[in-house]
Scaffold this motif. Structure first.
Motif, PDB file in Angstrom:
ATOM      1  N   PRO A   1       1.976  40.265  43.612  1.00 17.05           N
ATOM      2  CA  PRO A   1       2.680  39.329  42.731  1.00 17.05           C
ATOM      3  C   PRO A   1       3.978  39.867  42.136  1.00 17.05           C
ATOM      4  N   ALA A   2       3.989  41.134  41.726  1.00 18.13           N
ATOM      5  CA  ALA A   2       5.184  41.693  41.092  1.00 18.13           C
ATOM      6  C   ALA A   2       6.384  41.705  42.027  1.00 18.13           C
ATOM      7  N   GLU A   3       6.130  41.668  43.328  1.00 17.02           N
ATOM      8  CA  GLU A   3       7.215  41.713  44.310  1.00 17.02           C
ATOM      9  C   GLU A   3       7.697  40.320  44.719  1.00 17.02           C
ATOM     10  N   ALA A   4       6.984  39.300  44.271  1.00 16.89           N
ATOM     11  CA  ALA A   4       7.312  37.934  44.689  1.00 16.89           C
ATOM     12  C   ALA A   4       7.867  37.081  43.560  1.00 16.89           C
ATOM     13  N   GLY A   5       7.603  37.476  42.323  1.00 13.29           N
ATOM     14  CA  GLY A   5       7.990  36.692  41.158  1.00 13.29           C
ATOM     15  C   GLY A   5       6.772  36.368  40.329  1.00 13.29           C
ATOM     16  N   ARG A   6       5.991  35.408  40.809  1.00 17.20           N
ATOM     17  CA  ARG A   6       4.729  35.061  40.165  1.00 17.20           C
ATOM     18  C   ARG A   6       3.610  35.114  41.202  1.00 17.20           C
ATOM     19  N   GLY A   7       2.396  35.311  40.713  1.00 21.91           N
ATOM     20  CA  GLY A   7       1.254  35.306  41.618  1.00 21.91           C
ATOM     21  C   GLY A   7       0.722  33.900  41.828  1.00 21.91           C
ATOM     22  N   ARG A   8      -0.421  33.794  42.461  1.00 25.16           N
ATOM     23  CA  ARG A   8      -1.071  32.502  42.659  1.00 25.16           C
ATOM     24  C   ARG A   8      -1.502  31.907  41.310  1.00 25.16           C
ATOM     25  N   PRO A   9      -1.516  30.594  41.164  1.00 21.65           N
ATOM     26  CA  PRO A   9      -1.399  29.549  42.179  1.00 21.65           C
ATOM     27  C   PRO A   9       0.028  29.087  42.441  1.00 21.65           C
ATOM     28  N   PHE A  10       1.023  29.832  41.970  1.00 16.81           N
ATOM     29  CA  PHE A  10       2.415  29.459  42.220  1.00 16.81           C
ATOM     30  C   PHE A  10       2.766  29.720  43.689  1.00 16.81           C
ATOM     31  N   PRO A  11       3.827  29.096  44.201  1.00 24.26           N
ATOM     32  CA  PRO A  11       4.161  29.234  45.622  1.00 24.26           C
ATOM     33  C   PRO A  11       4.910  30.504  45.979  1.00 24.26           C
ATOM     34  N   ASP A  12       5.176  31.362  44.990  1.00 21.91           N
ATOM     35  CA  ASP A  12       6.103  32.475  45.180  1.00 21.91           C
ATOM     36  C   ASP A  12       5.723  33.432  46.308  1.00 21.91           C
ATOM     37  N   LEU A  13       4.437  33.797  46.420  1.00 25.94           N
ATOM     38  CA  LEU A  13       4.039  34.756  47.455  1.00 25.94           C
ATOM     39  C   LEU A  13       4.340  34.209  48.842  1.00 25.94           C
ATOM     40  N   ALA A  14       4.001  32.948  49.080  1.00 23.87           N
ATOM     41  CA  ALA A  14       4.249  32.352  50.399  1.00 23.87           C
ATOM     42  C   ALA A  14       5.747  32.214  50.668  1.00 23.87           C
ATOM     43  N   LEU A  15       6.497  31.802  49.660  1.00 29.61           N
ATOM     44  CA  LEU A  15       7.940  31.627  49.850  1.00 29.61           C
ATOM     45  C   LEU A  15       8.659  32.969  49.993  1.00 29.61           C
ATOM     46  N   ALA A  16       8.194  33.975  49.254  1.00 31.25           N
ATOM     47  CA  ALA A  16       8.767  35.319  49.418  1.00 31.25           C
ATOM     48  C   ALA A  16       8.500  35.838  50.828  1.00 31.25           C
ATOM     49  N   ALA A  17       7.304  35.563  51.348  1.00 25.78           N
ATOM     50  CA  ALA A  17       6.972  35.971  52.715  1.00 25.78           C
ATOM     51  C   ALA A  17       7.905  35.291  53.717  1.00 25.78           C
ATOM     52  N   LEU A  18       8.169  34.002  53.511  1.00 25.38           N
ATOM     53  CA  LEU A  18       9.087  33.263  54.380  1.00 25.38           C
ATOM     54  C   LEU A  18      10.485  33.890  54.348  1.00 25.38           C
ATOM     55  N   LEU A  19      10.978  34.161  53.141  1.00 28.58           N
ATOM     56  CA  LEU A  19      12.320  34.719  53.004  1.00 28.58           C
ATOM     57  C   LEU A  19      12.419  36.120  53.603  1.00 28.58           C
ATOM     58  N   ARG A  20      11.405  36.952  53.311  1.00 33.29           N
ATOM     59  CA  ARG A  20      11.455  38.349  53.747  1.00 33.29           C
ATOM     60  C   ARG A  20      11.312  38.485  55.268  1.00 33.29           C
ATOM     61  N   THR A  21      10.657  37.516  55.912  1.00 34.52           N
ATOM     62  CA  THR A  21      10.471  37.586  57.365  1.00 34.52           C
ATOM     63  C   THR A  21      11.502  36.769  58.124  1.00 34.52           C
ATOM     64  N   GLY A  22      12.374  36.071  57.411  1.00 32.64           N
ATOM     65  CA  GLY A  22      13.392  35.277  58.074  1.00 32.64           C
ATOM     66  C   GLY A  22      12.853  34.056  58.793  1.00 32.64           C
ATOM     67  N   THR A  23      11.727  33.541  58.347  1.00 37.33           N
ATOM     68  CA  THR A  23      11.146  32.344  58.945  1.00 37.33           C
ATOM     69  C   THR A  23      12.012  31.132  58.584  1.00 37.33           C
ATOM     70  N   ASP A  24      12.188  30.233  59.551  1.00 38.03           N
ATOM     71  CA  ASP A  24      13.175  29.162  59.395  1.00 38.03           C
ATOM     72  C   ASP A  24      12.756  28.049  58.446  1.00 38.03           C
ATOM     73  N   SER A  25      11.470  27.737  58.398  1.00 39.84           N
ATOM     74  CA  SER A  25      11.046  26.537  57.670  1.00 39.84           C
ATOM     75  C   SER A  25       9.631  26.688  57.137  1.00 39.84           C
ATOM     76  N   VAL A  26       9.345  26.035  56.009  1.00 39.22           N
ATOM     77  CA  VAL A  26       7.974  26.010  55.492  1.00 39.22           C
ATOM     78  C   VAL A  26       7.039  25.308  56.466  1.00 39.22           C
TER      79      VAL A  26
END
Length: 225
Positions: A143-168
């Motif tokens: 959580p500290a690396e993404a912004g907020r932990g669950r149930p917020f979307p931050d972990l999933a969105l941080a993963a998308l950004l960090r891996t360069g994935t194009d779309s949710v």
């Protein structure tokens, strides 16, 4: 119905890819005791119920809710981490059956895999080291690396950004708790899959947005195709 073209799989750890076997509850007993709450006492029971209901949430957030002030929350968190680390060091940490194979299959199919947790980085690394999983995923996030932990979307969105994935719409979020499902749905993930190897049952997983419910992580590669 066909499964979307998933390029990124965001996987929870404890209860999803790693066996919990009551470790969180045992470590919570130490956290409660650090603030003078005896395990098994009338005060302890509703606290434990809250811990069970909020499995998947950032642990420091849980302690802030339970103990009210920051000093007590930090004391509880330190005791929790030490107790959990001791349990891991004593050998009470194992991958769930088929988890490593599923992660390997997902990556061999060309997908990125990110392991996420509600634990701190220190605890997450302790688990990864115990399992020999330092290189098993493309990325690991707490959580500290993404912004907020669950149930917020931050972990999933941080993963998308960090891996360069194009779309949710190319993201699958997988976990064993309602909070994992909320993270996935709030992030707009195309697949939000619950597994029945951890904290919450199918009813809770579905209520919080699961698009699929699997017996275990071992079924995930077949689901995604």
């Amino acid at each position: 119905m066909s499964t979307p073209d998933i390029r990124l799989v965001v996987l929870d750890m404890a209860g999803t890819t790693v066996a919990d076997d009551g470790l969180v509850e045992r470590a919570f007993d130490a956290a409660a005791l650090a603030n003078g709450v005896q395990p098994g006492s009338p005060e302890h029971e509703p606290m434990l119920a809250h811990v069970r209901a909020t499995m998947g949430e950032s642990k420091i957030a849980v302690f802030r809710h339970l103990f009210g002030d920051e000093e007590k929350a930090q004391r509880a968190n330190a005791a929790f981490e030490q107790a959990y680390h001791d349990l891991v060091d004593a050998g009470h940490c194992a991958a769930l059956p088929g988890a490593a194979e599923a992660i390997t299959a997902l990556r061999e199919s060309g997908r990125k895999v990110v392991l996420t947790t509600g634990f701190s980085r220190a605890t997450q690394d302790r688990i990864l080291d115990a399992l020999g999983w330092q290189q098993i995923a493309d990325l690991t996030l707490c959580p500290a690396e993404a912004g907020r932990g669950r149930p917020f979307p931050d972990l999933a969105l941080a993963a998308l950004l960090r891996t360069g994935t194009d779309s949710v719409h190319q993201v699958a979020v997988v976990g064993d708790t309602g909070y994992d499902m909320l993270t996935g749905t709030r992030a707009g993930a195309a697949v939000v899959a619950g597994v029945l190897t951890g904290a919450h049952g199918e009813e809770r997983l579905r209520a919080d947005g699961a698009t699929h419910v699997l017996a275990s992580i071992a079924e995930l590669p077949a689901l995604l195709g």
